[in-house]
Design a protein around this motif. Sequence first.
Motif, PDB file in Angstrom:
ATOM      1  N   VAL A   1     -35.018   5.320-126.191  1.00  0.00           N
ATOM      2  CA  VAL A   1     -34.486   4.619-124.952  1.00  0.00           C
ATOM      3  C   VAL A   1     -34.133   6.031-124.020  1.00  0.00           C
ATOM      4  N   TYR A   2     -34.696   6.158-122.890  1.00  0.00           N
ATOM      5  CA  TYR A   2     -34.386   7.357-122.038  1.00  0.00           C
ATOM      6  C   TYR A   2     -33.808   6.930-120.574  1.00  0.00           C
ATOM      7  N   VAL A   3     -33.052   7.355-120.331  1.00  0.00           N
ATOM      8  CA  VAL A   3     -32.554   7.392-118.849  1.00  0.00           C
ATOM      9  C   VAL A   3     -32.962   8.639-117.892  1.00  0.00           C
ATOM     10  N   PHE A   4     -33.730   8.138-116.868  1.00  0.00           N
ATOM     11  CA  PHE A   4     -34.247   9.097-115.746  1.00  0.00           C
ATOM     12  C   PHE A   4     -33.661   8.984-114.450  1.00  0.00           C
ATOM     13  N   SER A   5     -33.496  10.048-113.875  1.00  0.00           N
ATOM     14  CA  SER A   5     -33.030   9.975-112.269  1.00  0.00           C
ATOM     15  C   SER A   5     -34.179  10.229-111.675  1.00  0.00           C
ATOM     16  N   TYR A   6     -34.255   9.626-110.094  1.00  0.00           N
ATOM     17  CA  TYR A   6     -35.234   9.855-109.241  1.00  0.00           C
ATOM     18  C   TYR A   6     -34.910  10.199-107.948  1.00  0.00           C
ATOM     19  N   GLU A   7     -35.645  10.927-107.158  1.00  0.00           N
ATOM     20  CA  GLU A   7     -34.934  11.262-105.766  1.00  0.00           C
ATOM     21  C   GLU A   7     -36.518  10.921-105.034  1.00  0.00           C
ATOM     22  N   ASN A   8     -35.875  10.356-103.619  1.00  0.00           N
ATOM     23  CA  ASN A   8     -37.018   9.925-102.583  1.00  0.00           C
ATOM     24  C   ASN A   8     -37.874   9.105-103.163  1.00  0.00           C
ATOM     25  N   MET A   9     -37.572   7.938-103.699  1.00  0.00           N
ATOM     26  CA  MET A   9     -38.057   6.790-104.159  1.00  0.00           C
ATOM     27  C   MET A   9     -39.494   6.309-103.305  1.00  0.00           C
ATOM     28  N   ARG A  10     -40.369   6.150-103.770  1.00  0.00           N
ATOM     29  CA  ARG A  10     -41.716   5.815-103.124  1.00  0.00           C
ATOM     30  C   ARG A  10     -42.413   4.640-104.043  1.00  0.00           C
ATOM     31  N   SER A  11     -42.190   3.442-103.610  1.00  0.00           N
ATOM     32  CA  SER A  11     -42.767   2.393-104.432  1.00  0.00           C
ATOM     33  C   SER A  11     -44.076   2.487-104.914  1.00  0.00           C
TER      34      SER A  11
ATOM     35  N   ASN B   1     -41.628  16.763-115.072  1.00  0.00           N
ATOM     36  CA  ASN B   1     -42.629  17.411-114.386  1.00  0.00           C
ATOM     37  C   ASN B   1     -43.070  16.572-112.998  1.00  0.00           C
ATOM     38  N   PHE B   2     -42.860  15.448-113.063  1.00  0.00           N
ATOM     39  CA  PHE B   2     -43.526  14.287-112.141  1.00  0.00           C
ATOM     40  C   PHE B   2     -42.829  14.865-110.505  1.00  0.00           C
ATOM     41  N   ALA B   3     -43.796  15.136-109.822  1.00  0.00           N
ATOM     42  CA  ALA B   3     -43.437  15.411-108.574  1.00  0.00           C
ATOM     43  C   ALA B   3     -44.632  15.254-107.607  1.00  0.00           C
ATOM     44  N   GLU B   4     -44.374  14.563-106.445  1.00  0.00           N
ATOM     45  CA  GLU B   4     -45.436  14.215-105.562  1.00  0.00           C
ATOM     46  C   GLU B   4     -44.624  14.195-103.968  1.00  0.00           C
ATOM     47  N   GLU B   5     -45.325  15.156-102.970  1.00  0.00           N
ATOM     48  CA  GLU B   5     -45.098  15.205-101.827  1.00  0.00           C
ATOM     49  C   GLU B   5     -45.201  13.830-100.907  1.00  0.00           C
ATOM     50  N   ASP B   6     -44.424  13.673-100.132  1.00  0.00           N
ATOM     51  CA  ASP B   6     -44.555  12.535 -99.183  1.00  0.00           C
ATOM     52  C   ASP B   6     -43.700  12.732 -97.756  1.00  0.00           C
ATOM     53  N   PHE B   7     -44.104  12.032 -96.985  1.00  0.00           N
ATOM     54  CA  PHE B   7     -43.384  12.079 -95.518  1.00  0.00           C
ATOM     55  C   PHE B   7     -41.840  11.640 -95.611  1.00  0.00           C
TER      56      PHE B   7
ATOM     57  N   LEU C   1     -42.142  16.886 -95.878  1.00  0.00           N
ATOM     58  CA  LEU C   1     -41.151  17.414 -96.191  1.00  0.00           C
ATOM     59  C   LEU C   1     -40.157  16.756 -97.226  1.00  0.00           C
ATOM     60  N   ALA C   2     -40.573  15.480 -97.645  1.00  0.00           N
ATOM     61  CA  ALA C   2     -40.007  14.820 -99.023  1.00  0.00           C
ATOM     62  C   ALA C   2     -40.729  14.960-100.420  1.00  0.00           C
ATOM     63  N   GLU C   3     -40.065  14.871-101.339  1.00  0.00           N
ATOM     64  CA  GLU C   3     -40.657  14.914-102.527  1.00  0.00           C
ATOM     65  C   GLU C   3     -39.912  13.821-103.567  1.00  0.00           C
ATOM     66  N   PHE C   4     -40.907  12.857-104.108  1.00  0.00           N
ATOM     67  CA  PHE C   4     -40.371  12.170-105.084  1.00  0.00           C
ATOM     68  C   PHE C   4     -40.693  12.507-106.257  1.00  0.00           C
ATOM     69  N   ARG C   5     -39.667  12.784-106.912  1.00  0.00           N
ATOM     70  CA  ARG C   5     -39.690  13.399-108.430  1.00  0.00           C
ATOM     71  C   ARG C   5     -38.634  12.725-109.254  1.00  0.00           C
ATOM     72  N   THR C   6     -38.880  12.957-110.616  1.00  0.00           N
ATOM     73  CA  THR C   6     -37.633  12.275-111.506  1.00  0.00           C
ATOM     74  C   THR C   6     -37.540  13.283-112.696  1.00  0.00           C
ATOM     75  N   SER C   7     -36.482  12.809-113.042  1.00  0.00           N
ATOM     76  CA  SER C   7     -35.722  13.846-114.262  1.00  0.00           C
ATOM     77  C   SER C   7     -35.282  13.176-115.212  1.00  0.00           C
ATOM     78  N   LEU C   8     -35.258  13.614-116.407  1.00  0.00           N
ATOM     79  CA  LEU C   8     -34.679  12.959-117.545  1.00  0.00           C
ATOM     80  C   LEU C   8     -33.066  13.413-117.742  1.00  0.00           C
ATOM     81  N   LEU C   9     -32.318  12.317-118.273  1.00  0.00           N
ATOM     82  CA  LEU C   9     -30.846  12.272-118.301  1.00  0.00           C
ATOM     83  C   LEU C   9     -30.264  12.462-119.803  1.00  0.00           C
TER      84      LEU C   9
END
Length: 225
Positions: free
Chosen positions: A40-50, A122-128, A204-212
């Motif tokens: 089981v992993y917990v991950f955080s995310y920034e600038n969520m894009r569905s 390492n998941f990261a994708e640029e978005d508006f 200028l935004a980046e949707f990215r994840t990181s494991l906690l």
Amino acid sequence: MPRSKRAKVVALTQTQKKTREHKSDFVQTVREKIEEHESVYVFSYENMRSNKFKNIRMDFSKGEDSSRIFLGKNKLLQMALGKTPEDEFRDNLRHVSKLISGSVGLLITSRDDKEVKNYLNNFAEEDFARAGNIADREVKVTSDMLTVHPVNQVEPFRKLGLPVDVNNGKMVLTGGQTEFVLCKEGDVLSAEVCKLLVHFGLKLAEFRTSLLCRWSNDGTFEQLD
């Protein structure tokens, strides 16, 4: 006269019963998945894009492993895992529960640990950017950037706060300017600036994840961040 469907009364007890059943089913589903998988992993995310997050779900649902991601129901996830040594579903899941707060998701999987860490760290994708985001750099609009836009965009651009005019059939910045600062680093972006950024294709935004953290089915808990 037929009675309007809008006037139909739904018993509150019936609604509450369905809500309780839904919550109970959700908790049971989470626990069943924990029993089926190794980690089981917990991950955080920034600038969520569905639309981009769908790709993550698809990548982890492929193959025989059928990993499962849970998102957006933090309190129910904590309930499923347990918060204390007395009510935790499996040993040390209470430590995982403590990290389920804010913009996080839960991944239950049997995938190789290195594969999961490499993917989600390492998941990261640029978005508006969206209104309210913080600009991570200064952005300028130059005269050259305006030449590709038709002159019928002058009025819409003006309404968005861009000082433009028409000169010899081309859009230009007013007052002989060669560049205009849309935003500076650290600015809180307005809706108008965000629309202009889209017009000029500036992401200028980046949707990215990181494991906690990671929990293994032998009860081992590892904090990763």
